[in-house]
Scaffold this motif. Sequence first.
Motif, PDB file in Angstrom:
ATOM      1  N   TYR A   1     -10.510  -5.419  -0.463  1.00 17.36           N
ATOM      2  CA  TYR A   1      -9.443  -4.997   0.062  1.00 17.36           C
ATOM      3  C   TYR A   1      -9.823  -3.584   0.945  1.00 17.36           C
ATOM      4  O   TYR A   1      -9.511  -3.406   2.178  1.00 17.36           O
ATOM      5  CB  TYR A   1      -8.420  -4.680  -0.843  1.00 17.36           C
ATOM      6  CG  TYR A   1      -7.069  -4.138  -0.167  1.00 17.36           C
ATOM      7  CD1 TYR A   1      -5.980  -5.035   0.255  1.00 17.36           C
ATOM      8  CD2 TYR A   1      -6.816  -2.789   0.102  1.00 17.36           C
ATOM      9  CE1 TYR A   1      -4.763  -4.469   0.922  1.00 17.36           C
ATOM     10  CE2 TYR A   1      -5.823  -2.175   0.623  1.00 17.36           C
ATOM     11  CZ  TYR A   1      -4.812  -3.364   1.090  1.00 17.36           C
ATOM     12  OH  TYR A   1      -3.366  -2.595   1.665  1.00 17.36           O
TER      13      TYR A   1
ATOM     14  N   GLN B   1       2.104  -4.991   8.335  1.00 18.69           N
ATOM     15  CA  GLN B   1       1.928  -4.958   6.703  1.00 18.69           C
ATOM     16  C   GLN B   1       2.289  -6.054   5.881  1.00 18.69           C
ATOM     17  O   GLN B   1       1.274  -6.355   5.055  1.00 18.69           O
ATOM     18  CB  GLN B   1       2.854  -3.714   6.400  1.00 18.69           C
ATOM     19  CG  GLN B   1       2.300  -2.364   6.848  1.00 18.69           C
ATOM     20  CD  GLN B   1       3.527  -1.206   6.643  1.00 18.69           C
ATOM     21  OE1 GLN B   1       4.218  -1.358   5.928  1.00 18.69           O
ATOM     22  NE2 GLN B   1       3.221  -0.055   7.345  1.00 18.69           N
TER      23      GLN B   1
ATOM     24  N   VAL C   1      -0.659  -8.418   6.125  1.00 23.75           N
ATOM     25  CA  VAL C   1      -1.944  -7.808   5.574  1.00 23.75           C
ATOM     26  C   VAL C   1      -1.755  -8.427   4.034  1.00 23.75           C
ATOM     27  O   VAL C   1      -2.735  -9.153   3.496  1.00 23.75           O
ATOM     28  CB  VAL C   1      -2.077  -6.368   5.540  1.00 23.75           C
ATOM     29  CG1 VAL C   1      -3.144  -6.131   4.382  1.00 23.75           C
ATOM     30  CG2 VAL C   1      -2.419  -5.937   6.823  1.00 23.75           C
ATOM     31  N   GLN C   2      -0.582  -8.302   3.573  1.00 18.65           N
ATOM     32  CA  GLN C   2      -0.445  -8.548   2.185  1.00 18.65           C
ATOM     33  C   GLN C   2      -0.549 -10.209   1.863  1.00 18.65           C
ATOM     34  O   GLN C   2      -1.418 -10.493   1.050  1.00 18.65           O
ATOM     35  CB  GLN C   2       1.035  -8.268   1.680  1.00 18.65           C
ATOM     36  CG  GLN C   2       1.422  -8.832   0.400  1.00 18.65           C
ATOM     37  CD  GLN C   2       2.845  -8.409  -0.128  1.00 18.65           C
ATOM     38  OE1 GLN C   2       3.532  -8.004   0.495  1.00 18.65           O
ATOM     39  NE2 GLN C   2       3.286  -9.057  -1.363  1.00 18.65           N
TER      40      GLN C   2
ATOM     41  N   ILE D   1      -3.813 -12.175  -0.057  1.00 18.68           N
ATOM     42  CA  ILE D   1      -3.289 -13.086  -1.233  1.00 18.68           C
ATOM     43  C   ILE D   1      -4.026 -14.258  -1.056  1.00 18.68           C
ATOM     44  O   ILE D   1      -4.551 -14.879  -1.873  1.00 18.68           O
ATOM     45  CB  ILE D   1      -1.994 -13.136  -1.358  1.00 18.68           C
ATOM     46  CG1 ILE D   1      -1.269 -11.791  -2.015  1.00 18.68           C
ATOM     47  CG2 ILE D   1      -1.620 -14.263  -2.473  1.00 18.68           C
ATOM     48  CD1 ILE D   1       0.172 -11.721  -2.219  1.00 18.68           C
TER      49      ILE D   1
ATOM     50  N   HIS E   1       1.165   1.270  -0.383  1.00 13.83           N
ATOM     51  CA  HIS E   1       2.095   0.480  -1.263  1.00 13.83           C
ATOM     52  C   HIS E   1       1.779  -1.015  -0.764  1.00 13.83           C
ATOM     53  O   HIS E   1       1.922  -1.828  -1.662  1.00 13.83           O
ATOM     54  CB  HIS E   1       3.405   0.529  -0.857  1.00 13.83           C
ATOM     55  CG  HIS E   1       3.967   0.381   0.344  1.00 13.83           C
ATOM     56  ND1 HIS E   1       3.936   1.285   1.679  1.00 13.83           N
ATOM     57  CD2 HIS E   1       4.679  -0.816   1.267  1.00 13.83           C
ATOM     58  CE1 HIS E   1       4.479   0.539   2.539  1.00 13.83           C
ATOM     59  NE2 HIS E   1       4.878  -0.779   2.360  1.00 13.83           N
ATOM     60  N   ILE E   2       0.687  -1.279   0.146  1.00 20.23           N
ATOM     61  CA  ILE E   2       0.732  -2.732   0.408  1.00 20.23           C
ATOM     62  C   ILE E   2      -0.640  -3.122  -0.468  1.00 20.23           C
ATOM     63  O   ILE E   2      -0.484  -4.280  -0.749  1.00 20.23           O
ATOM     64  CB  ILE E   2       0.071  -2.732   2.003  1.00 20.23           C
ATOM     65  CG1 ILE E   2       1.113  -2.413   3.030  1.00 20.23           C
ATOM     66  CG2 ILE E   2      -0.425  -4.214   2.323  1.00 20.23           C
ATOM     67  CD1 ILE E   2       2.186  -3.223   2.957  1.00 20.23           C
ATOM     68  N   LYS E   3      -1.302  -2.236  -0.805  1.00 18.77           N
ATOM     69  CA  LYS E   3      -2.630  -2.410  -1.743  1.00 18.77           C
ATOM     70  C   LYS E   3      -1.751  -2.662  -3.053  1.00 18.77           C
ATOM     71  O   LYS E   3      -2.156  -3.610  -3.785  1.00 18.77           O
ATOM     72  CB  LYS E   3      -3.252  -1.158  -1.704  1.00 18.77           C
ATOM     73  CG  LYS E   3      -4.541  -1.624  -2.673  1.00 18.77           C
ATOM     74  CD  LYS E   3      -5.607  -0.342  -2.581  1.00 18.77           C
ATOM     75  CE  LYS E   3      -6.794  -0.546  -3.376  1.00 18.77           C
ATOM     76  NZ  LYS E   3      -7.860   0.431  -3.491  1.00 18.77           N
TER      77      LYS E   3
ATOM     78  N   ARG F   1       1.208  -3.880  -3.524  1.00 17.41           N
ATOM     79  CA  ARG F   1       1.953  -4.972  -3.583  1.00 17.41           C
ATOM     80  C   ARG F   1       0.746  -6.334  -3.693  1.00 17.41           C
ATOM     81  O   ARG F   1       1.055  -7.179  -4.534  1.00 17.41           O
ATOM     82  CB  ARG F   1       2.341  -5.200  -2.351  1.00 17.41           C
ATOM     83  CG  ARG F   1       3.931  -4.764  -2.327  1.00 17.41           C
ATOM     84  CD  ARG F   1       4.580  -4.503  -0.886  1.00 17.41           C
ATOM     85  NE  ARG F   1       4.628  -5.612  -0.117  1.00 17.41           N
ATOM     86  CZ  ARG F   1       5.238  -5.388   1.278  1.00 17.41           C
ATOM     87  NH1 ARG F   1       5.708  -4.324   1.497  1.00 17.41           N
ATOM     88  NH2 ARG F   1       4.945  -6.193   1.967  1.00 17.41           N
TER      89      ARG F   1
END
Lengths: 165, 106
Positions: free
Chosen positions: A3, A25, A28-29, A33, B21-23, B25
């Motif tokens: 990451y 954002q 990205v998440q 995943i 906070h993305i990390k 999550r």
Amino acid sequence: MLYDRYSGKVYGRCISLLQDELMAQDAVQEVFIKILLNLSKYSERSRFSTWIYSITYNYCIDHIRRRKRRQKYISEDDVEGVDVAEEVEDSEILEIDIARLKTILEEIPPEDKAILLMKYQDEMSIKEMTEVLLKSESAIKMRLKRAKHKCKRIYDQRYLAMNHE
Amino acid sequence: MNNFQKLAEKQQLLDRKPPQHIKDRVNGTMGLIDLFGRFLELFVPRAMNVLTDMVNPDHVLKSRPAHFKGFVDKEPPKYPNRTIVTPTKPKLNHGNTKQFDDRKSE
């Protein structure tokens, strides 16, 4: 570690394609995943960064398509129907002023924008683009040609006409 | 650096870190997925066994012979001196009968 190493680049691509920081954002998440869940599927035929970008680009383009379907923007026919008889030289695209380029990139369809970013921003080869977009070399060349043509057409319509006036 | 790269640099898109906070999550979601995976790993085979046993009782003996070692293969134990007692109907309120009788006599 993965990451920390790639999140910056993935985030940058997501913002430039989605044009929205919050959506980027979330993207990205989702992308990370997907990457972590599919790590076992990575084959060493392509570079790891290319594989990550392929997931990023495909996620973003799918997201835009879904959004477009809801909002009913330009239809796919409009994109495919562009006359591409003449070849647009790279130099013509690369000479466009960055402020104008920004406007043009906002106007062209996301698929065309993605392929132009891959070619000129990331400096990917046609072979790498085939791995990212899972298309044949000739299909990629044709899409690139169309994208450049669209870019040039918008530039001519917007700015050349303005200069003549 | 060409105009596309200059534009990306101008928009600070070349290597822009997403918020922390993305990390968090991503880590949280991966943790949940991992937990769910462990749960499935642990319970799905058991649940499948239970379901198969319900559908096909022979499966119990075939799939888990270790549980029935000494029970399935051997003859059942014999108790020659044991007499079979047929259960009789129990008397209800046995303890209270006398009490009721006493009341009646009073």
